[in-house]
Design an enzyme around this catalytic site. Structure first.
Site, short mmCIF file in Angstrom:
data_model
loop_
_atom_site.label_atom_id
_atom_site.label_comp_id
_atom_site.label_asym_id
_atom_site.label_seq_id
_atom_site.Cartn_x
_atom_site.Cartn_y
_atom_site.Cartn_z
N ASP A 59 2.73 1.36 7.92
CA ASP A 59 2.21 -0.24 9.74
C ASP A 59 3.48 -0.24 9.71
O ASP A 59 3.39 -0.46 10.51
CB ASP A 59 1.52 -1.29 8.83
CG ASP A 59 0.44 -1.88 8.71
OD1 ASP A 59 -0.52 -1.11 8.47
OD2 ASP A 59 -0.26 -3.08 8.15
N ARG B 10 3.77 10.08 -11.15
CA ARG B 10 2.95 11.46 -11.93
C ARG B 10 3.47 12.48 -11.21
O ARG B 10 3.32 13.50 -12.32
CB ARG B 10 1.66 10.70 -11.12
CG ARG B 10 1.03 10.03 -11.66
CD ARG B 10 -0.53 9.95 -11.50
NE ARG B 10 -0.84 10.00 -9.91
CZ ARG B 10 -0.83 8.66 -9.50
NH1 ARG B 10 -0.60 7.63 -10.20
NH2 ARG B 10 -1.45 8.98 -7.48
N ALA C 6 -5.61 -0.04 6.03
CA ALA C 6 -4.62 0.78 4.69
C ALA C 6 -5.24 1.80 4.35
O ALA C 6 -4.47 1.79 3.52
CB ALA C 6 -5.67 -0.94 3.98
N ASN D 50 -2.77 3.95 2.72
CA ASN D 50 -2.35 4.53 0.32
C ASN D 50 -2.36 6.42 0.80
O ASN D 50 -1.73 6.49 -0.02
CB ASN D 50 -4.03 4.71 0.45
CG ASN D 50 -3.88 2.96 -0.34
OD1 ASN D 50 -3.71 2.87 -1.45
ND2 ASN D 50 -4.24 1.43 0.65
N TYR E 103 -33.53 10.96 2.62
CA TYR E 103 -33.81 9.87 3.04
C TYR E 103 -34.97 9.54 2.14
O TYR E 103 -35.57 10.33 1.33
CB TYR E 103 -34.60 10.19 4.04
CG TYR E 103 -36.19 10.11 4.43
CD1 TYR E 103 -36.23 8.37 4.71
CD2 TYR E 103 -36.62 11.06 4.67
CE1 TYR E 103 -37.30 8.07 5.19
CE2 TYR E 103 -38.51 10.46 4.42
CZ TYR E 103 -38.81 9.05 4.77
OH TYR E 103 -39.28 8.44 5.36
N SER F 58 1.81 -4.85 -4.61
CA SER F 58 0.67 -3.96 -4.89
C SER F 58 -0.21 -5.26 -4.64
O SER F 58 -1.31 -5.64 -5.71
CB SER F 58 0.38 -3.57 -6.51
OG SER F 58 -0.32 -3.31 -6.54
N ALA G 80 0.71 -1.18 -0.08
CA ALA G 80 0.04 -0.19 -0.40
C ALA G 80 0.78 0.95 -0.32
O ALA G 80 0.66 2.35 -0.66
CB ALA G 80 -0.76 -0.03 0.90
N CYS H 60 -5.89 -7.20 2.74
CA CYS H 60 -7.08 -6.88 2.72
C CYS H 60 -8.09 -8.22 2.45
O CYS H 60 -9.53 -8.61 3.25
CB CYS H 60 -7.98 -6.35 2.80
SG CYS H 60 -7.02 -4.33 3.42
N GLU I 152 11.09 -5.02 -2.81
CA GLU I 152 10.27 -6.10 -1.71
C GLU I 152 10.62 -7.67 -1.84
O GLU I 152 11.21 -8.11 -2.89
CB GLU I 152 8.58 -6.43 -3.28
CG GLU I 152 7.98 -6.62 -2.12
CD GLU I 152 7.55 -7.54 -0.49
OE1 GLU I 152 6.99 -5.83 -0.53
OE2 GLU I 152 7.41 -8.03 -0.46
#
Ligand code: FAD
Ligand code: FAD
Ligand code: COA
Ligand code: COA
Ligand code: CA
Ligand code: CA
Lengths: 549, 549
Positions: free
Chosen positions: B290, B28, B308, B312, B433, B45, B17, B49, B39
Site C-alpha cells: 500500500d 525460507r 491485499a 502479498n 458446464y 499479520s 501483508a 480485510c 511494527e
C-alpha cells in the site's frame, strides 16, 4: 420486406446443441437461406444436461427443459423444423438426404446445398442377456426421462442399480437418492468418475456414502434377469443385485451410422473427422458436437470431447460457415464439472493418467486450502491437483475437488490453460479478493506457487512415502500433536513445525527425509529449514496427509 | 544444526501483508539471516480485510483476525518481531534506522543490510472542524475496530453516518446495518463505489436501500459538531445529520513520511517508486504494498493499487530479493470485489471512465445473463460490462454485478486480461458446464460473443437512444407484450421479436433504427433480421433496457 428466392438450402440433421445452434446462427447470417432441421425425436433444443435434475425433482417444470420448440424456432428464426423424422440415407453425389417419418414410415428425399450432421451420440447398450427387459433404462432424451419417471411412480420403485460412475451416472445416483430411491452404483473401473485421477475422487465417494448409495467398483455387468421385467442384474463377478429399476450410464458413442453409410471419414472412437472449419471429408457436409472429433487444445491432437459447451460453440461456427463464412473452431480441453451431494469435482486439460499415457514430460503438484479466507467463517477445504509440463512449467491439466468455489477455480485454470500459462504466470494472477470470496492468496495461486517451487527445484517432492527406497529414508511428520493423534504415516516420527528449529539436532542430516503435514504447506516450510541447515536430501510429500488418506 | 554468523541483517518496517509476507519468505530463503520486524501497532499479520465483518459480528472470533502473533512468527520463522515500536528516522548513508518505543518514547538505532518499507497506508482524515471529537472513527487496524465496537455497545449506538462509499465504506454500512445500526452513507462523488462506472452500481444502490441505508451522493462533509463527542456532521451542502457515531471511509494515503524524510523517490499519489525487483531509488531499500506504485498490467504504467492480493505477492518477491534473489514483480490490474447485501460487484482492469481518461481507443459492451442455466432453478441475473480495445479486440477491463457467481466471472476475466486475450479468445474458452454452475454458454462467453460482434462490425451499437441525433432516429422495442407494460423507452414502438419477420413491412427501412430488448440479445437478433432485409442503418442498444433503468 424484400422477397427473394432462397439463397441456399441448408439441411440440418439433429436439433439439439449443435443443430439448433447452427440453425439459429445461420439465420442471423442469411435471412434468405432455406433452413430445414430434421429431428427424429419429438423435441428439439432441449436441455439434456438438465434431465437428471428433472428426474430428481430439482427441476420441476418440464417445459423448462425445452429451450425452444419447433414453433419458437419457426417464429424466431424461420427454421423449418421437422420432428419425428429420421435421416436414413445420404447420397453425397446427388446431395440428397433420405428422410423417414417415424410415425408412418413414409420416406422422402431432401436435396441440400449444405448439410449439417448434428446427430450427437447415443448411450452404449451392450448386447447382454436380458438387456431388452423392461425396467432397464438409459438417459439421453426427454422421452427417456419421461419413461423413467413414469416407471418410478407406477412401480413405486424403491431400489435402483445405476451402472457406470461417469458424470451422468453420478448425477443419476444423486437425483434418485433425492427422491428416496435406494441406489447401488456399479462401475467396472476401479474408481468412480474415470476422467479423474483416482485419488481425487475420494470426496465423491464420501458424498455417495452420505447419500446411502452403495458403490461397487471393479465389477461389470453380465446379464439382467427377470420375468417380463428385469428384477436382477448379475455382475461379472457373479454377484447379483436385485432392484426395481436399472439405469445404464456406461457412456455414449457417436451416432455415426449415416456418416459411415455415406463414406465420410471417421477418426478414432468412431467420431467424424472434421477440419478447423468443421467440414467433414465432404466439404459441403459439416459436423461437430458429440459426433465429431475436435482438436484438444493442450496437445493439438484430435480427440472426441462430447460436451455441451464445445457443441454449442461449434454450432455457432458451423452456422457461419454454411453461409459462406470462414470461421474456425480451435478446439476444447475437456473442461467438465459434476456436483455430487455437497461436493463438486471438476477437471480441465489432461489428468495425470492421460498425460502419462501420452508419455508427456510433466510433474504433478497438490494443494489443499480453504475456498475463502480462513478467518471468515465457513471456509471449506478444496484440493487442487496440477499437471505441469517439464521443464517449461506450462499447465497441462488440473483437477479440483471441494465443496464451495470449485467451479470458479476450474474456470480460472481452464482460462490459464487456454492461454498457455505457466504456473508462474498463474501464481502472479491478480484475482479478486474480499473475505467472502477468496483469500489474499487464492487457492489457485497457492497451488501454482507450490508447483512453481517444484518446477524451479526449490523443493523436491514425492507423492507417496514409498516413492523412495525404504532403506535410507526417514519420514518426518511436522503436524501439531492434536493432528497426529488422528493417525500418522507408517514409520514417521513427529516434530511439530514450530519446534523443528530447536529440535533439528534430533534428526540425522545424512539420511533422506520425506516430510509431510496435513496439506503439504508446513512440511514445505520444514523442508526449507532442513535444507538450509545442511540436510542434502529432503523431499516434501506433495498434498500432505489429506491426499494419502 | 550448523551454527553460523547471521548472513545478513534484514529489517522490515511494518508487519502486515507485505512485511510479514517478506519476512516469512526471506526465512525460507535464508535460515541464517537476522530478520527484524518493527511494527508500531500492537499486532502483526492481521486481517485488515476482515475488520468490517468482525464489526458486524459475522466474524465472532477476534483471534481469527490475527493470522500470526509475534510468538508464532518467532517459533515458525525465527523472526524478531518488535511490536509497539515505530521507525521514526532513516539514515540511508549510514544504513541506520531510528526506532522509537511507542510506550516509553525511548529510541534506539538499528543498522540494516537490507531494509523493507512495508508501512502500508493510513486513512485520510481531512483537517475539518470537529474531526478530533470522540465518536469519529476510521477503520484500519484491530485497535480501530476494538474502539468502534466498544463505542457501539457503551453508547448503545443506534445511528451512524458512514462517510465515503468505497469498498470499505460499503462493507462498513452493511456490517453496521447487520448489527442493527441505522446508517446514512455520504459520498462526495455522484455515485457509490467510485472504481466502477456509475451505471454498474445500480445493484449496490438497490441493496443499500434494502438494508435501510440512506444514501446521499454528491455531497461532502464540512464539519463535525458536538460537546465532547460528535453528535452532528454538517455536509458541504449545509445539510446536517445527527448520529451516535461517524465513520470515515474516504480513502487511504501511502504512509510515506519516513520515505520522504529519507529522500526516497516518490511517484504520483505519494506512493514510492520501485523497480520491477521492488527496489526503491535506494537499491538496499525495498518497498511495495500500500505504500508503493506498481505496474498496471493493462497499459504498463505505474499506478497505486493498494490491495491485499498484490501486497502479498510483492511480499514474496521482496523476501526472495533481500536474500540476493532476482525475482520480478510484474504488476497488477486492480481486480477487486465487494459484497453488498445479496449483491456482489467486481471489477478488473480499466473501467470505462479510466480508459476514457487515458484516451484509449476502445468500446464497451454489456450483457445480462443468468449465473447458471435458466432451466435449472435459482438462476440469478448478472450484468457484465466489457471494455474492449479497438481494433484489436483485446480486453482492457471488465465490471460484473450480480447476486451469484460474480467472483467466478471476474476471476476468469482477470485471467483473460493477464493473458492479453481478445474477446474472441474469451468467447472460445472451454469453461466448466453443468446445470448448477453455469450455462452451455457461460455469461462470460455470452458477453465476449456480443462484444466480438461489435468488434467485427457484425452490429453497430449505441449506449443510449440519445447517442444519435433525434431527427432521423426511430426506436424499436422487441420485447414481449408482458415486458413492455412495465415501461418503454421514450418514443419507442413495440414489435415483439417473434412477430418481427411478419411485421417488418410496418417499419420504414430508410430510417435509422435503434433496437432494444431486455438485455440486448433479442434486439441483436432483430438487428440482424433488419439488416438482412435491407435496413442500412440499425443499431443495437447494448445491454438493453436493464442498464438504462
Ligand atoms: C443426461 C445428460 C446429462 C448431460 N450433462 C452434461 C453437462 O452437465 N455438461 C455438459 O457439458 N454436457 C452434458 N451432457 C452432454 C451434452 O448434452 C452433449 O454434449 C450435447 O447435447 C451434444 O450436442 P449435440 O447436438 O452434438 O448432440 P445431441 O444433443 O445428442 O443431439 C443430437 C440429436 O440428433 C438427433 N438425431 C440423431 N440421429 C438422427 C437422425 N438420423 N435423424 C434425425 N435426427 C437424429 C437425436 O435424436 C438428437 O436429438 C449431458 C448429456 C446427457 C444425456
Ligand atoms: C477495513 C479494510 C478492509 C480491506 N478489505 C480489503 C479487501 O477486501 N480486499 C483487498 O484486496 N484489500 C483490502 N484491504 C486493503 C488491504 O488490507 C491492504 O491492501 C493491505 O493490508 C496492504 O498491506 P501492507 O502490508 O502494504 O500495509 P498495511 O496492511 O497497512 O500494513 C502496514 C503496517 O505498517 C505499520 N507501520 C506504518 N508505519 C510504521 C512505522 N513508521 N513504524 C512501524 N510500523 C509502521 C502499520 O502500523 C501497519 O500495521 C482492506 C483494508 C482495510 C483497512
Ligand atoms: C439455444 C440454441 C437454439 C442456440 O441459439 P442462439 O440463437 O445461438 O442463442 P444463444 O442463447 O446461444 O445466444 C447466443 C447469441 O446471442 C448473442 N448475445 C447474447 N447476449 C447478447 C447481448 N446482451 N447483446 C447482444 N448479443 C447477445 C450472442 O452474441 C450470440 O449471437 P451470435 O452467435 O450471433 O454471436 C441452442 O444452443 C440450443 O438449442 N440449446 C439447447 C440445447 C443444448 O444446448 N443442450 C445441451 C446443453 S443442456
Ligand atoms: C501469512 C503471511 C505471514 C505470509 O506467510 P507465508 O509463510 O508466505 O504463508 P502463506 O500462507 O502465504 O503461504 C504461502 C507459501 O506456502 C506455500 N504453499 C502453500 N500451499 C502449499 C502446499 N500445499 N505445498 C507446498 N507449499 C505450499 C507457497 O508456495 C508459499 O511458499 P513460497 O512463497 O515459498 O512459494 C502474510 O501473508 C500475512 O501476514 N498475512 C496476513 C495479513 C494480510 O495479508 N492482510 C491483508 C489481507 S486481510
Ligand atoms: Ca498443512
Ligand atoms: Ca433480451
Amino acid at each position: 420486406m424484400t422477397i427473394k428466392e432462397p439463397s441456399k438450402k441448408i439441411v440440418i440433421v439433429g436439433g439439439v446443441a449443435l443443430g439448433a445452434g447452427a440453425a439459429a446462427k445461420a439465420r442471423r447470417m442469411d435471412e434468405n437461406a432455406e433452413i430445414i432441421m430434421i429431428e427424429r425425436g419429438p423435441y428439439v433444443s432441449f436441455a439434456n444436461c438438465g434431465l437428471p435434475y428433472y428426474l430428481g425433482d430439482e427441476i420441476t417444470d418440464r417445459d423448462a427443459l425445452l429451450l425452444n420448440t419447433p414453433e419458437s424456432l419457426k417464429s424466431r428464426f424461420n427454421i423449418d423444423v421437422r420432428v419425428l423424422e429420421e435421416a436414413v440415407e445420404l447420397d453425397r453425389a446427388k446431395k440428397l438426404l433420405t428422410v423417414r417419418k417415424v410415425d408412418s414410415g413414409e420416406q422422402y428425399q431432401l436435396p441440400y446445398d449444405k448439410l449439417v450432421l448434428a446427430m450427437g451420440a447415443k448411450p452404449i447398450i451392450p448386447p447382454l442377456p436380458g438387456i431388452g427387459l423392461s425396467g432397464v433404462f438409459s438417459l439421453r432424451t426427454v422421452p427417456d426421462v419421461d419413461q423413467i419417471k413414469a416407471w418410478v411412480s407406477s412401480q413405486n420403485a424403491k431400489r435402483a442399480v445405476v451402472i457406470g460412475a461417469g458424470f451422468i451416472g453420478l448425477e443419476t445416483v444423486e437425483n434418485l437418492a433425492s427422491i428416496g430411491v435406494e441406489v447401488t452404483l456399479v462401475e467396472k473401473a476401479p474408481q468412480v468418475l474415470p476422467p479423474f485421477d483416482p485419488e481425487m475422487t475420494a470426496l465423491a465417494l464420501r458424498e455417495l456414502d452420505k447419500m446411502g448409495a452403495e458403490v461397487i467398483l471393479g465389477d461389470g455387468i453380465a446379464s439382467f434377469e427377470g420375468v417380463n421385467r428385469a428384477t436382477t442384474v448379475t455382475l461379472e463377478s457373479g454377484r447379483k443385485l436385485e432392484a426395481d429399476m436399472f439405469l445404464l450410464g456406461i457412456g455414449v458413442r457417436p451416432e455415426n451410422g449415416l456418416a459411415k453409410q455415406a463414406g465420410l471419414e471417421l477418426g478414432t472412437a468412431g467420431a467424424l473427422q472434421v477440419n478447423e472449419y468443421l467440414q467433414t471429408s465432404d466439404p459441403d457436409i459439416y459436423s461437430g458436437g458429440d459426433m465429431a472429433e475436435i482438436i484438444h487444445l493442450v496437445d493439438g491432437q484430435r480427440r472426441w470431447i462430447p460436451l455441451a459447451g464445445p457443441a454449442n460453440k461449434q454450432g455457432r461456427v458451423i452456422g457461419v460457415n454454411v453461409c459462406g463464412g470462414q470461421e474456425k473452431f480451435l478446439g476444447a480441453q475437456g473442461t467438465s464439472i459434476v456436483r455430487v451431494g455437497k461436493a463438486t469435482l471438476a477437471t480441465t486439460g489432461f489428468a495425470e493418467k492421460t498425460a502419462r499415457a501420452l508419455g508427456l514430460n510433466f510433474f504433478t503438484s497438490y494443494n489443499t486450502a480453504g475456498h475463502h479466507a480462513g478467518y471468515y467463517p465457513g471456509a471449506k477445504d478444496m484440493t487442487i491437483k496440477l499437471m505441469v509440463e517439464n521443464p517449461s512449467g506450462r499447465l497441462l491439466g488440473a483437477e479440483v475437488a471441494g465443496r464451495e468455489g470449485v467451479d470458479k477455480r476450474v474456470d480460472v485454470l481452464a482460462t490459464a490453460i487456454a492461454a498457455h500459462m505457466t504456473v508462474s504466470d498463474i501464481a502472479a494472477l491478480d484475482l479478486a479478493y474480499a473475505p467472502p470470496f477468496s483469500a489474499a492468496k487464492d487457492p489457485v495461486i497457492m497451488a501454482a506457487m507450490a508447483a512453481e517451487n517444484v518446477q524451479h527445484g526449490v523443493i523436491d517432492v514425492v507423492h507417496s512415502i514409498d516413492d523412495l527406497p525404504a532403506e535410507d529414508v526417514n519420514v518426518l511428520d511436522v503436524r501439531r500433536d492434536d493432528e497426529v493423534i488422528e493417525g500418522m504415516l507408517p514409520g514417521a516420527i513427529n516434530i511439530p513445525l514450530d519446534e523443528l528449529r530447536d529440535r533439528v539436532g534430533e534428526l540425522d542430516a545424512s539420511k533422506h527425509w520425506i516430510v509431510y503435514c496435513r496439506s503439504g504447506q508446513r512440511s514445505y516450510f520444514a523442508t526449507q529449514l532442513l535444507k538450509r541447515v545442511g540436510f542434502p536430501h529432503v523431499y516434501n510429500l506433495s498434498g500432505g496427509y489429506i491426499v494419502q488418506e
